[in-house]
Write an enzyme that holds these catalytic residues in place. Structure first.
Site, PDB file in Angstrom:
ATOM      1  N   CYS A   7       0.859  -1.178   0.000  1.00  0.00           N
ATOM      2  CA  CYS A   7       0.000   0.000   0.000  1.00  0.00           C
ATOM      3  C   CYS A   7       0.898   1.232   0.000  1.00  0.00           C
ATOM      4  O   CYS A   7       2.098   1.122  -0.231  1.00  0.00           O
ATOM      5  CB  CYS A   7      -0.971  -0.018   1.171  1.00  0.00           C
ATOM      6  N   CYS A  77      -4.687  -0.662  -1.826  1.00  0.00           N
ATOM      7  CA  CYS A  77      -4.751   0.795  -1.923  1.00  0.00           C
ATOM      8  C   CYS A  77      -6.162   1.230  -2.238  1.00  0.00           C
ATOM      9  O   CYS A  77      -6.879   0.541  -2.957  1.00  0.00           O
ATOM     10  CB  CYS A  77      -3.810   1.311  -3.005  1.00  0.00           C
TER      11      CYS A  77
END
Length: 91
Positions: A7, A77
């Site tokens: 992420c 994400c």
């Protein structure tokens, strides 16, 4: 199976995913494109509530990881809209 969770900050979602995957018996690591300084307190609280210890985990840069050794690389994400406050975070 070797899993890599990626992420932006590697302070919350990917750290939680790494710890959960390890707890399930997978070999796992996590990293971020722009890692933060420490794991987010809310991530620590949630994982500790599950009885999982992540005290030896820390935010890492994707540049520190050899991605070629993983069977799966999983991006965790958020997708940002055109209304995102910070255009640099838009995917």
């Amino acid at each position: 199976m070797k899993l890599l969770f990626v992420c932006v900050g590697n302070t919350c979602r990917s750290q939680m995913a790494e710890s959960l995957a390890k707890n399930m018996g997978f070999e796992a690591q996590s990293a971020g494109t722009h890692p933060g300084e420490k794991i987010a307190n809310n991530a620590l609280l949630v994982i500790e509530e599950l009885g999982i210890d992540i005290n030896n985990q820390y935010p890492k840069s994707i540049d520190e990881i050899d991605a070629g050794v993983f069977d799966k690389i999983i991006s965790i994400c958020l997708l940002y809209t055109s209304d995102a406050a910070d255009d640099s975070l838009r995917v």
